[in-house]
Design an enzyme around this catalytic site. Structure first.
Site, short mmCIF file in Angstrom:
data_model
loop_
_atom_site.label_atom_id
_atom_site.label_comp_id
_atom_site.label_asym_id
_atom_site.label_seq_id
_atom_site.Cartn_x
_atom_site.Cartn_y
_atom_site.Cartn_z
N ASP A 243 50.57 29.01 1.70
CA ASP A 243 50.56 29.54 0.33
C ASP A 243 50.57 28.42 -0.70
O ASP A 243 49.78 28.43 -1.65
CB ASP A 243 51.79 30.44 0.15
CG ASP A 243 51.58 31.47 -0.95
OD1 ASP A 243 50.41 31.76 -1.28
OD2 ASP A 243 52.57 31.99 -1.49
N ASP B 217 53.06 38.53 0.02
CA ASP B 217 54.39 38.30 -0.54
C ASP B 217 55.33 39.44 -0.23
O ASP B 217 56.54 39.32 -0.45
CB ASP B 217 54.29 38.10 -2.05
CG ASP B 217 53.43 36.89 -2.41
OD1 ASP B 217 53.43 35.92 -1.64
OD2 ASP B 217 52.73 36.94 -3.43
#
Length: 538
Positions: free
Chosen positions: A351, A429
């Site tokens: 990420d 997420d």
């Protein structure tokens, strides 16, 4: 290594000195009249120039239309022609800075740059514009033509920017969606584990193990391969977005319809009524299940048809997204805390790399993650990341990957002119930390922990981590890789709880797997006598 660290520090400094563009309003009228005025969306840099917050306080300028030139120099401009006035020119080969300097030297009070094509406006460095005192804004050339047709050559303009609230309510809604989905997904995973254990105990030593459609991650090598494949898919989407986006949309329609059915079917089974059924070729069907399947398919098809209608389709996309994440957390399981640590750590690096590091290697310094998540032609939603996309048309639908939750921002009137803007949160997420929350609940089930201490503490840690993410995003005015904060919060909290309860060895090892048939064997609780665990073994 030292060079990489130096580049990262330099990039951090670069982000600190860069300022982002913001939407504002251009009010066009004849001699400042508010009765017959027309308003258009413009983009300006709030760190370089301050605009009035309301139309009543905005300064009135006479507008000189010079869209036939680019104003890279003073050729074609008569002496005194721009003095005390606002001027609109075409975007061209020279920079905004060069145009602003020329306009200011010629006595202009404001500069508006018209653009014919969709462009990305890079953030401007404050130190390079310290001598520019006039407002500089950008608008669509199409809007300028419309204003010219309505008001002719006697146009007066006012530039103002309604204040943007410090905390948008869309963030609160997004927080609720994420925490709700993680909590319910983790709870569902634990409930399914308890149901399977109960079935195994009731079957006895000679009974067959409960069948399960779960997919388990229990090998570090498979986790690494999974993350590598994610990187490959993301890079392919970046380079071949306009083709692969339709593949992802098709997959999402099918997967979300199945996920929605799974979620609603679990609720429907709690209702003891309407269980009419019929048989066909030795197969029994419940009538209500068939209607439910038709409903779920219809919802997915409606989303697929109207997916680019931002006014309302975000509701359907979020509904399907919640169902997708819930079903994923119920279906995909991790076997132990060791796998959770490996998976979440690798995805944290993934990420951060694709959000913060890839701008070093891409054109215009764009983040691969943001570019893929929002689509190459997205506007408005990218304003938190250092560049603002200005479309040539005021309403131009473009294909976006359905991999994010979207909630419209409740901005004042500037946003309605410039197009709807959304707060977004990627499915990753929710799913990635959710896998750890689900594992914590299953561990509570394996150890017969009625208080669900692991599940509750990890869920609270996720909520706190998400709040921290939003706080950093608001203060920095930049999009954030949420896993940068969610992974440490959830992993550290879970590890601390296991250490305090002196169960780290069990928590780390989780369930054991027989390699040949991938059969899961639940853990014995410390001190639990063997005669109470018929059909189980360590």
């Amino acid at each position: 290594m030292a060079r990489l660290v130096t580049e990262m520090i330099a990039f951090a400094v670069y982000l600190c000195v860069q300022v982002n563009c913001q939407e504002a309003i251009l009010h066009v009228s004849i001699n400042g009249s508010t009765d017959n005025g027309q308003e258009y969306c413009i983009w300006y840099n709030p760190a370089l120039n301050t605009l009035s917050e309301s139309l009543g306080k905005a300064e009135l300028y006479q507008l000189v239309n010079m869209t036939s030139i680019e104003l890279c120099n003073d050729s074609g401009v008569l002496p005194g022609e721009l003095k005390g006035k606002a001027v609109v020119v075409m975007r061209g080969t020279c920079t905004f800075l060069a145009k602003a300097r020329v306009a200011q030297e010629l006595g202009a009070r404001a500069l508006i740059i018209a653009s014919k094509e969709s462009v990305f406006i890079p953030s401007m460095n404050v130190s390079q514009h310290e001598n520019i005192t006039i407002p500089v804004a950008l608008m669509r050339y199409k809007d300028m033509l419309e204003a010219q047709q309505i008001f002719g050559d006697s146009m007066s303009v006012q530039l103002y920017a309604p204040p943007v609230p410090f905390l948008d309510l869309s963030i609160v809604v997004m927080l609720f969606i994420s925490v709700f989905t993680v909590t319910m997904g983790g709870y569902w995973s634990g409930a399914e584990e308890r149901k399977k254990m109960s079935s195994e105990l009731n079957a006895g030593p000679a009974g067959k193990r409960a069948e399960s459609g779960d997919v388990s991650l229990y090998s570090p090598v498979k986790v690494v391969i999974f993350v590598v494949l994610m990187c490959v898919v993301l890079v392919l989407l970046y380079f071949f977005y306009k083709w692969l986006v339709y593949v992802i949309i098709s997959i999402f329609c099918v997967a979300s319809a199945m996920a929605l059915y799974s979620c609603l079917d679990a609720l429907m089974q709690m209702i003891p009524y309407g269980k009419c059924s019929f048989s066909c070729k030795n197969t029994t069907f419940e009538v209500r299940s068939l209607f439910l399947a038709a409903f779920c398919i219809t919802v997915a098809v409606i989303w697929g048809v109207y997916r680019n209608d931002d006014r309302w389709i975000w509701i359907l996309q979020d509904l399907l997204g919640i169902a997708f994440c819930l079903n994923f957390l119920k279906t995909i399981t991790v076997s132990n805390f060791k796998i959770c640590v490996i998976l979440l750590s690798l995805l944290l690096v993934y990420d951060v790399f694709f959000v913060f590091i890839t701008p070093f290697f891409t054109k215009n310094g764009e983040s691969i993650m943001v570019q893929v998540a929002l689509g190459p032609e997205a506007a408005g939603e990218k304003s938190g990341g250092g560049a603002v996309g200005v479309p040539a048309e005021s309403t131009g639908a473009h294909e976006k990957l359905p991999v994010v939750m979207r909630v419209p921002r409740l901005f004042p009137s500037a946003a309605s002119l410039c197009g709807m803007q959304f707060s977004i949160l990627g499915y990753g997420d929710i799913i990635v930390p959710g896998l750890l929350v689900a594992y914590c609940h299953r561990f509570d089930v394996w150890t017969n922990n009625s208080r669900k201490i692991y599940f509750a503490s990890c869920t609270v840690a996720y909520c706190v981590g998400m709040i921290f993410t939003f706080v950093v995003m608001i203060l920095s005015k930049m999009g954030q890789p949420a896993l940068l904060y969610l992974v440490p919060f959830t992993l550290v909290t879970s590890a601390v709880v296991a250490l305090v309860r002196k169960q780290m060895k069990q928590f780390w090892a989780g369930t054991t797997y027989e390699v040949l048939d991938s059969t899961r064997e639940p853990l014995l609780q410390d001190g639990e006598p063997e005669h109470t665990t018929v059909g189980r073994r360590c």
